[in-house]
Design a protein around this motif. Structure first.
Motif, PDB file in Angstrom:
ATOM      1  N   CYS A 188       0.802  -1.250  -0.086  1.00 22.49           N
ATOM      2  CA  CYS A 188      -0.054  -0.074   0.030  1.00 22.49           C
ATOM      3  C   CYS A 188       1.005   1.284   0.045  1.00 22.49           C
ATOM      4  O   CYS A 188       0.814   2.348  -0.731  1.00 22.49           O
ATOM      5  CB  CYS A 188      -1.043  -0.207   1.130  1.00 22.49           C
ATOM      6  SG  CYS A 188      -2.198  -1.243   1.055  1.00 22.49           S
ATOM      7  N   SER A 189       2.061   1.114   0.888  1.00 21.03           N
ATOM      8  CA  SER A 189       2.858   2.421   0.818  1.00 21.03           C
ATOM      9  C   SER A 189       3.641   2.492  -0.579  1.00 21.03           C
ATOM     10  O   SER A 189       3.693   3.798  -1.116  1.00 21.03           O
ATOM     11  CB  SER A 189       4.000   2.185   2.005  1.00 21.03           C
ATOM     12  OG  SER A 189       3.451   1.979   3.010  1.00 21.03           O
ATOM     13  N   ILE A 190       3.883   1.583  -1.247  1.00 21.65           N
ATOM     14  CA  ILE A 190       4.590   1.720  -2.646  1.00 21.65           C
ATOM     15  C   ILE A 190       3.556   2.499  -3.521  1.00 21.65           C
ATOM     16  O   ILE A 190       4.038   3.485  -4.259  1.00 21.65           O
ATOM     17  CB  ILE A 190       4.852   0.302  -3.110  1.00 21.65           C
ATOM     18  CG1 ILE A 190       6.155  -0.310  -2.508  1.00 21.65           C
ATOM     19  CG2 ILE A 190       5.146   0.393  -4.817  1.00 21.65           C
ATOM     20  CD1 ILE A 190       6.320  -1.861  -2.653  1.00 21.65           C
ATOM     21  N   ALA A 191       2.339   1.961  -3.607  1.00 20.56           N
ATOM     22  CA  ALA A 191       1.241   2.364  -4.432  1.00 20.56           C
ATOM     23  C   ALA A 191       1.013   3.761  -3.980  1.00 20.56           C
ATOM     24  O   ALA A 191       0.893   4.855  -4.840  1.00 20.56           O
ATOM     25  CB  ALA A 191       0.095   1.689  -4.545  1.00 20.56           C
ATOM     26  N   ALA A 192       1.109   4.320  -2.739  1.00 17.89           N
ATOM     27  CA  ALA A 192       0.776   5.597  -2.250  1.00 17.89           C
ATOM     28  C   ALA A 192       1.805   6.791  -2.471  1.00 17.89           C
ATOM     29  O   ALA A 192       1.567   7.797  -2.915  1.00 17.89           O
ATOM     30  CB  ALA A 192       0.523   5.591  -0.728  1.00 17.89           C
ATOM     31  N   TYR A 193       3.115   6.044  -2.632  1.00 21.60           N
ATOM     32  CA  TYR A 193       4.046   7.022  -3.081  1.00 21.60           C
ATOM     33  C   TYR A 193       4.256   7.615  -4.162  1.00 21.60           C
ATOM     34  O   TYR A 193       4.317   8.627  -4.665  1.00 21.60           O
ATOM     35  CB  TYR A 193       5.459   6.283  -2.795  1.00 21.60           C
ATOM     36  CG  TYR A 193       6.710   7.112  -2.952  1.00 21.60           C
ATOM     37  CD1 TYR A 193       7.227   7.791  -1.694  1.00 21.60           C
ATOM     38  CD2 TYR A 193       7.363   7.817  -4.402  1.00 21.60           C
ATOM     39  CE1 TYR A 193       8.274   8.696  -2.014  1.00 21.60           C
ATOM     40  CE2 TYR A 193       8.411   8.468  -4.373  1.00 21.60           C
ATOM     41  CZ  TYR A 193       8.963   8.982  -3.336  1.00 21.60           C
ATOM     42  OH  TYR A 193       9.880   9.951  -3.270  1.00 21.60           O
ATOM     43  N   ASN A 194       3.370   6.910  -5.124  1.00 19.89           N
ATOM     44  CA  ASN A 194       3.299   7.032  -6.759  1.00 19.89           C
ATOM     45  C   ASN A 194       1.864   7.909  -6.958  1.00 19.89           C
ATOM     46  O   ASN A 194       1.881   8.900  -7.512  1.00 19.89           O
ATOM     47  CB  ASN A 194       3.270   5.836  -7.492  1.00 19.89           C
ATOM     48  CG  ASN A 194       2.653   6.043  -8.959  1.00 19.89           C
ATOM     49  OD1 ASN A 194       1.749   6.227  -9.439  1.00 19.89           O
ATOM     50  ND2 ASN A 194       3.677   6.706  -9.661  1.00 19.89           N
ATOM     51  N   THR A 195       0.783   7.463  -6.088  1.00 18.47           N
ATOM     52  CA  THR A 195      -0.306   7.907  -6.578  1.00 18.47           C
ATOM     53  C   THR A 195      -1.198   8.735  -5.316  1.00 18.47           C
ATOM     54  O   THR A 195      -2.208   9.149  -5.488  1.00 18.47           O
ATOM     55  CB  THR A 195      -1.405   6.957  -7.081  1.00 18.47           C
ATOM     56  OG1 THR A 195      -2.493   7.370  -7.555  1.00 18.47           O
ATOM     57  CG2 THR A 195      -1.836   5.777  -6.082  1.00 18.47           C
ATOM     58  N   GLY A 196      -0.405   8.444  -4.199  1.00 14.59           N
ATOM     59  CA  GLY A 196      -1.164   9.124  -3.139  1.00 14.59           C
ATOM     60  C   GLY A 196      -2.248   8.278  -2.195  1.00 14.59           C
ATOM     61  O   GLY A 196      -2.672   7.265  -2.738  1.00 14.59           O
ATOM     62  N   ALA A 197      -1.960   8.302  -0.876  1.00 12.92           N
ATOM     63  CA  ALA A 197      -2.866   7.342   0.077  1.00 12.92           C
ATOM     64  C   ALA A 197      -4.371   7.472  -0.313  1.00 12.92           C
ATOM     65  O   ALA A 197      -4.819   6.441   0.050  1.00 12.92           O
ATOM     66  CB  ALA A 197      -2.387   7.785   1.694  1.00 12.92           C
TER      67      ALA A 197
END
Length: 423
Positions: A334-343
């Motif tokens: 989830c953190s990887i995806a959030a770094y790119n697209t936001g939490a």
């Protein structure tokens, strides 16, 4: 006991009557309310100054690069500028273009010249120059970045709102070619040999009576490991500071920029970890210093600053936004995806059941789709593999899906490289 009696006596002596005390109390409340109002006004004014500063920052960059590209188009049919994974630099007369593609592992030098002999000399000279160049020199040679940086640093209106430092001095390509910093003779020999042993392609130039001579040189197959070694000390330092794994930081750097020290995207985002000055950059800087500031290009082209800010932001995501996700691997995905697209967009992938006409997840703020706390309970009901697959199926856009795949794959590559001392 004596102290309490003394304080009571002092209070009695100050407030001779109840009316005196009441007046004092009213005055104190008025003063406090005025202080609170002034503080709020100061905060609003500071916030507005930052927002206006960011807008001016972006407008200056957009205008500067647009005008620069237009001036290049008088000489080149297809002007190129630096991207996240490609470094591009032009000579002052714009007739020489140096390019390093960090993702596809090659150098390309393009020279506009009248004849082959002149072109070969310029190709060798330019390749030599590139092989000895560092980030600070590259920054100073970029007319747009340098001008915008000076404007931010010297503006009376923005000076106190901007964080400015000097760019760092890591090599552009020398570390990928040589085992240690080359001598002048080694760099010259490399340039001459490359011109002699590689094919030179000739095409017609936009400039009358001249041709474009192109030299393409392949870089070593594992050149990215040489780049990664330069940043090892800083990566480990920030991994320890923010309770992250080194392979996590390395995988983000590789995916964001392919270790291009002069990485830049249109957003704008700068440097190894592609820090956006107005969002992740400002938030991480505040987390570290207690105050939001505009991060100038020179600040983010300092590799240590860039890794510090990027790692701090990863900490904010992993231990902040995703704190309710219990399984460490699920939280990592989830953190990887959030770094790119936001939490918020990660939360929406779990909270929303709506799809648009193209089959993409629809997100509604009114329905609470961006609530990461609500999403966490759903994430906690899944295995890490289910979380990973759910993100690949339900993230709204393809970019964060592909980003998650690439970073996840590189986690294992860097973990293996670090454990085997290949890095």
């Amino acid at each position: 006991m004596k102290k309490i009696i003394s304080v009571l006596a002092l209070t009695t002596s100050i407030f001779a009557s109840n009316s005196d005390y009441s007046n004092f109390q009213n005055q104190f409340l008025n003063d406090y309310q005025n202080y609170e109002q002034n503080t709020q006004n100061d905060f609003k004014a500071y916030k507005k100054s930052l927002e206006d500063g960011f807008k001016e920052y972006k407008a200056s960059l957009d205008k500067g690069f647009s005008e620069y590209k237009k001036s290049l188009s008088t000489v080149w049919k297809n002007p190129e500028l630096s991207t996240k994974t490609t470094f591009v630099e032009y000579s002052k007369d714009k007739k020489v273009r140096k390019k390093v593609d960090y993702q596809n592992n090659y150098i390309e030098i393009d020279v506009i010249a009248k004849d082959s002999l002149t072109a070969k000399k310029e190709l060798a000279k330019s390749l030599y120059s590139l092989s000895t160049e560092d980030t600070k020199v590259a920054f100073d040679k970029n007319p747009v970045l340098k001008k915008v940086n000076q404007k931010l640093a010297n503006s009376p209106k923005l000076k106190k709102l901007v964080a400015v430092t000097k760019p760092s001095t890591e090599p552009i390509i020398a570390d990928m070619i040589f085992k240690k910093p080359p001598t002048q003779k080694q760099a010259v020999n490399y340039a001459i040999k490359s011109v002699k042993t590689n094919r030179i392609i000739v095409k017609k130039s936009k400039v009358p009576n001249m041709n474009v001579y192109t030299l393409k040189v392949k870089l070593p197959s594992k050149a990215f490991l040489s780049k990664a070694r330069i940043y090892k000390k800083e990566v480990f330092k920030r991994a320890n500071q923010f309770r992250l794994t080194p392979e996590f930081i390395y995988s983000i750097i590789h995916t964001e920029s392919s270790f291009n020290p002069m990485a830049r995207s249109y957003i704008p985002a700068f440097g190894l970890m592609q820090i956006v000055p107005s969002s992740a950059g400002a938030d991480a800087y505040k987390m570290l210093t207690g105050k939001k500031k505009i991060l100038a290009p020179s600040y983010l082209y300092n590799a240590n600053n860039n890794i510090l800010i990027g790692s701090a932001y990863l900490k904010r995501i992993y231990y902040g936004y995703m704190r309710k996700v219990k399984n460490p691997m699920s939280r990592l995905y989830c953190s990887i995806a959030a770094y790119n697209t936001g939490a918020g967009n990660v939360a929406c992938a779990f909270n929303s059941n709506s799809k648009d006409a193209k089959g993409r997840t629809k997100c509604s703020r009114r329905k609470g789709d961006y609530n990461i706390i609500a999403a966490s309970s759903k994430i906690n009901s899944m295995t890490p593999k289910q979380v990973y697959n759910h993100l690949l199926s339900n993230l709204r856009y393809d970019e964060p899906k592909n980003y998650l795949k690439r970073v996840s794959k590189r986690l294992y590559i860097y973990k293996k490289a670090l454990s085997s001392n290949a890095l």
